[in-house]
Design a protein around this motif. Structure first.
Motif, PDB file in Angstrom:
ATOM      1  N   UNK A  23       0.826  -1.189   0.000  1.00  0.00           N
ATOM      2  CA  UNK A  23       0.000   0.000   0.000  1.00  0.00           C
ATOM      3  C   UNK A  23       0.866   1.248   0.000  1.00  0.00           C
ATOM      4  N   UNK A  24       2.021   1.179  -0.594  1.00  0.00           N
ATOM      5  CA  UNK A  24       2.916   2.324  -0.609  1.00  0.00           C
ATOM      6  C   UNK A  24       2.756   3.096  -1.900  1.00  0.00           C
ATOM      7  N   UNK A  25       3.131   4.378  -1.861  1.00  0.00           N
ATOM      8  CA  UNK A  25       3.070   5.198  -3.064  1.00  0.00           C
ATOM      9  C   UNK A  25       4.275   4.883  -3.938  1.00  0.00           C
ATOM     10  N   UNK A  26       4.084   4.549  -5.220  1.00  0.00           N
ATOM     11  CA  UNK A  26       5.207   4.252  -6.099  1.00  0.00           C
ATOM     12  C   UNK A  26       6.174   5.422  -6.167  1.00  0.00           C
ATOM     13  N   UNK A  83      -3.392  11.089  -1.217  1.00  0.00           N
ATOM     14  CA  UNK A  83      -3.161   9.692  -0.851  1.00  0.00           C
ATOM     15  C   UNK A  83      -3.462   8.754  -2.019  1.00  0.00           C
ATOM     16  N   UNK A  84      -2.439   8.079  -2.507  1.00  0.00           N
ATOM     17  CA  UNK A  84      -2.576   7.135  -3.614  1.00  0.00           C
ATOM     18  C   UNK A  84      -1.881   5.836  -3.216  1.00  0.00           C
ATOM     19  N   UNK A  85      -2.521   4.705  -3.473  1.00  0.00           N
ATOM     20  CA  UNK A  85      -1.914   3.417  -3.177  1.00  0.00           C
ATOM     21  C   UNK A  85      -2.092   2.488  -4.371  1.00  0.00           C
ATOM     22  N   UNK A  86      -1.293   1.444  -4.403  1.00  0.00           N
ATOM     23  CA  UNK A  86      -1.441   0.379  -5.392  1.00  0.00           C
ATOM     24  C   UNK A  86      -1.865  -0.900  -4.675  1.00  0.00           C
ATOM     25  N   UNK A  87      -2.843  -1.579  -5.225  1.00  0.00           N
ATOM     26  CA  UNK A  87      -3.328  -2.828  -4.647  1.00  0.00           C
ATOM     27  C   UNK A  87      -2.922  -3.972  -5.570  1.00  0.00           C
ATOM     28  N   UNK A  88      -2.140  -4.914  -5.023  1.00  0.00           N
ATOM     29  CA  UNK A  88      -1.715  -6.053  -5.826  1.00  0.00           C
ATOM     30  C   UNK A  88      -1.828  -7.330  -5.009  1.00  0.00           C
ATOM     31  N   UNK A  89      -1.623  -8.456  -5.662  1.00  0.00           N
ATOM     32  CA  UNK A  89      -1.704  -9.733  -4.973  1.00  0.00           C
ATOM     33  C   UNK A  89      -0.633  -9.827  -3.894  1.00  0.00           C
ATOM     34  N   UNK A 129       0.131  -2.912  -9.836  1.00  0.00           N
ATOM     35  CA  UNK A 129      -1.129  -3.132  -9.167  1.00  0.00           C
ATOM     36  C   UNK A 129      -2.207  -2.161  -9.598  1.00  0.00           C
ATOM     37  N   UNK A 130      -3.341  -2.246  -8.931  1.00  0.00           N
ATOM     38  CA  UNK A 130      -4.489  -1.386  -9.215  1.00  0.00           C
ATOM     39  C   UNK A 130      -4.392  -0.128  -8.376  1.00  0.00           C
ATOM     40  N   UNK A 131      -4.377   1.054  -8.987  1.00  0.00           N
ATOM     41  CA  UNK A 131      -4.262   2.289  -8.201  1.00  0.00           C
ATOM     42  C   UNK A 131      -5.591   2.660  -7.546  1.00  0.00           C
ATOM     43  N   UNK A 132      -5.500   3.286  -6.381  1.00  0.00           N
ATOM     44  CA  UNK A 132      -6.678   3.807  -5.684  1.00  0.00           C
ATOM     45  C   UNK A 132      -6.310   5.142  -5.066  1.00  0.00           C
ATOM     46  N   UNK A 133      -7.261   6.072  -5.074  1.00  0.00           N
ATOM     47  CA  UNK A 133      -7.046   7.392  -4.502  1.00  0.00           C
ATOM     48  C   UNK A 133      -8.117   7.659  -3.455  1.00  0.00           C
ATOM     49  N   UNK A 134      -7.748   8.333  -2.379  1.00  0.00           N
ATOM     50  CA  UNK A 134      -8.673   8.607  -1.282  1.00  0.00           C
ATOM     51  C   UNK A 134      -9.437   9.893  -1.565  1.00  0.00           C
ATOM     52  N   UNK A 135     -10.789   9.816  -1.550  1.00  0.00           N
ATOM     53  CA  UNK A 135     -11.616  10.968  -1.861  1.00  0.00           C
ATOM     54  C   UNK A 135     -12.939  10.870  -1.105  1.00  0.00           C
ATOM     55  N   UNK A 136     -13.329  11.980  -0.460  1.00  0.00           N
ATOM     56  CA  UNK A 136     -14.607  12.045   0.265  1.00  0.00           C
ATOM     57  C   UNK A 136     -14.767  10.893   1.265  1.00  0.00           C
ATOM     58  N   UNK A 137     -13.699  10.557   1.952  1.00  0.00           N
ATOM     59  CA  UNK A 137     -13.780   9.559   2.995  1.00  0.00           C
ATOM     60  C   UNK A 137     -13.691   8.129   2.534  1.00  0.00           C
ATOM     61  N   UNK A 138     -13.502   7.903   1.239  1.00  0.00           N
ATOM     62  CA  UNK A 138     -13.455   6.543   0.715  1.00  0.00           C
ATOM     63  C   UNK A 138     -12.308   6.410  -0.280  1.00  0.00           C
ATOM     64  N   UNK A 139     -11.857   5.156  -0.443  1.00  0.00           N
ATOM     65  CA  UNK A 139     -10.869   4.864  -1.480  1.00  0.00           C
ATOM     66  C   UNK A 139     -11.582   4.522  -2.763  1.00  0.00           C
TER      67      UNK A 139
END
Length: 356
Positions: A20-23, A332-338, A346-356
């Motif tokens: 869950x780290x930022x690339x 806040x940006x994270x990558x989700x991978x196996x 991995x799949x990127x996700x960004x935090x917005x309005x209290x949700x990823x």
């Protein structure tokens, strides 16, 4: 290096898990850098302003007053534990009785030992593939003071020929989106419920615990947890209405000696170590099993005094810090991978309005 443990352990240093780290190539870039046009830039600036506030709804419950202790049998509800959305691949399931698949999973819960009690488990049947994981997060928690350690105890059931992994993380949402490894449970197939306990020193006073269940190579990999207990531990002070005190005082405020919790003489009672396994009832020290009273107490050895409070001072609350931005930054940006896959894919996700 992540240490695998099979019994009580103390994490001297917790290692951030890169999943869950930022690339690195995004570390110095904001979302605005990736957008073209003034109109889009205005949208980003508005979004950034909203993101910096702590007063709107969030999966991390920033506005909720944290507790020092959480215990849950899952028999009534989830006790504030929440499914982590969009940062994993599927959810934990609250279940009673057997899991749907044969030759894997528990047949009953741990609390009641029958098909009426509930527990949480991850199912590994199709469409699950190896390395996918489900995360469940505790309600907001806080240490009793600035230097108290955290105890995490629970029972787990791991039965099947293709078990994956069961991991415990801590996250500090006010400071970072990173997960820090607390412990990994060594899994070998057994139909019985087994206990696990670990203690660690948190990096910040406010925190959340995350259980991660990882799928194995087939449907015979169900993993379950039950009777979860997370609490700050103190040895010279207490937090009101909690089980935090684990010190050595055995004399009450009136000068009476404490009766052993294992004893039923001179006073019979139901606060047995078997019923409150996480409350430290293995002697006659002052305790507050289940957080039933305001502060530490005990039954006395005097027939004229059934029980009494103990002379233990209240903990000074920790210094709570609120950074300018949640989750460690403006974007806040994270990558989700196996599980155990390269951190930069991995799949990127960004935090917005209290949700990823």
């Amino acid at each position: 290096m992540l240490k695998i443990v099979s019994e009580t352990a103390v994490s001297q240093q917790m290692i951030p898990k890169g999943q869950r780290s930022k690339p690195a190539n995004l570390a110095d870039r904001s979302v605005a850098d990736e957008l073209d046009g003034l109109q889009k830039l205005d949208v980003v600036q508005t979004y950034r302003s909203e993101r910096s506030a702590y007063n709107h709804s969030s999966i991390y419950n920033f506005t909720v007053t944290p507790n020092t202790t959480v215990r849950c049998s899952f028999d009534q509800d989830m006790c504030g534990w929440v499914q982590v959305q969009n940062l994993d691949f599927f959810d934990w399931t609250r279940n009673s009785g057997s899991t749907p698949s044969a030759a894997t999973g528990p047949s009953e819960d741990h609390t009641q030992g029958n098909s009426k009690g509930y527990y949480l488990y991850i199912g590994t049947s199709s469409p699950r593939i190896q390395g996918q994981y489900a995360d469940i997060m505790s309600p907001p928690l806080v240490t009793a003071n600035n230097n108290s350690p955290i105890k995490v105890s629970f029972f787990y059931n791991a039965y099947g020929d293709t078990l994956g992994n069961l991991l415990v993380y801590v996250i500090y949402p006010k400071f970072s989106e990173s997960l820090y490894m607390v412990a990994e449970v060594y899994l070998n197939s057994s139909q019985t419920w087994r206990s696990f306990s670990t203690t660690f020193q948190p990096l910040h006073s406010t925190y959340r615990i995350i259980f991660r269940g990882v799928t194995g190579s087939s449907y015979e990999g169900d993993i379950a947890i039950d009777d979860v207990f997370v609490s700050s531990e103190t040895y010279s002070c207490y937090s009101p209405n909690s089980e935090t005190y684990a010190g050595s005082v055995t004399i009450t405020v009136s000068g009476f000696t404490c009766q052993s919790w294992n004893s039923q003489f001179p006073h019979s009672h139901s606060y047995l170590p078997s019923k409150y396994p996480n409350s430290g009832l293995n002697g006659n020290q002052c305790r507050n099993p289940g957080g039933v009273r305001e502060r530490p107490w005990c039954y006395t050895t005097s027939s004229s005094k059934t029980w009494d409070y103990c002379n233990v001072v209240t903990c000074s609350p920790p210094n709570l810090v609120t950074p300018s931005y949640r989750l460690g930054g403006k974007d806040p940006i994270v990558l989700i991978n196996l599980y155990n896959q390269p951190d930069n894919i991995g799949r990127p996700a960004i935090y917005h309005n209290g949700e990823w």
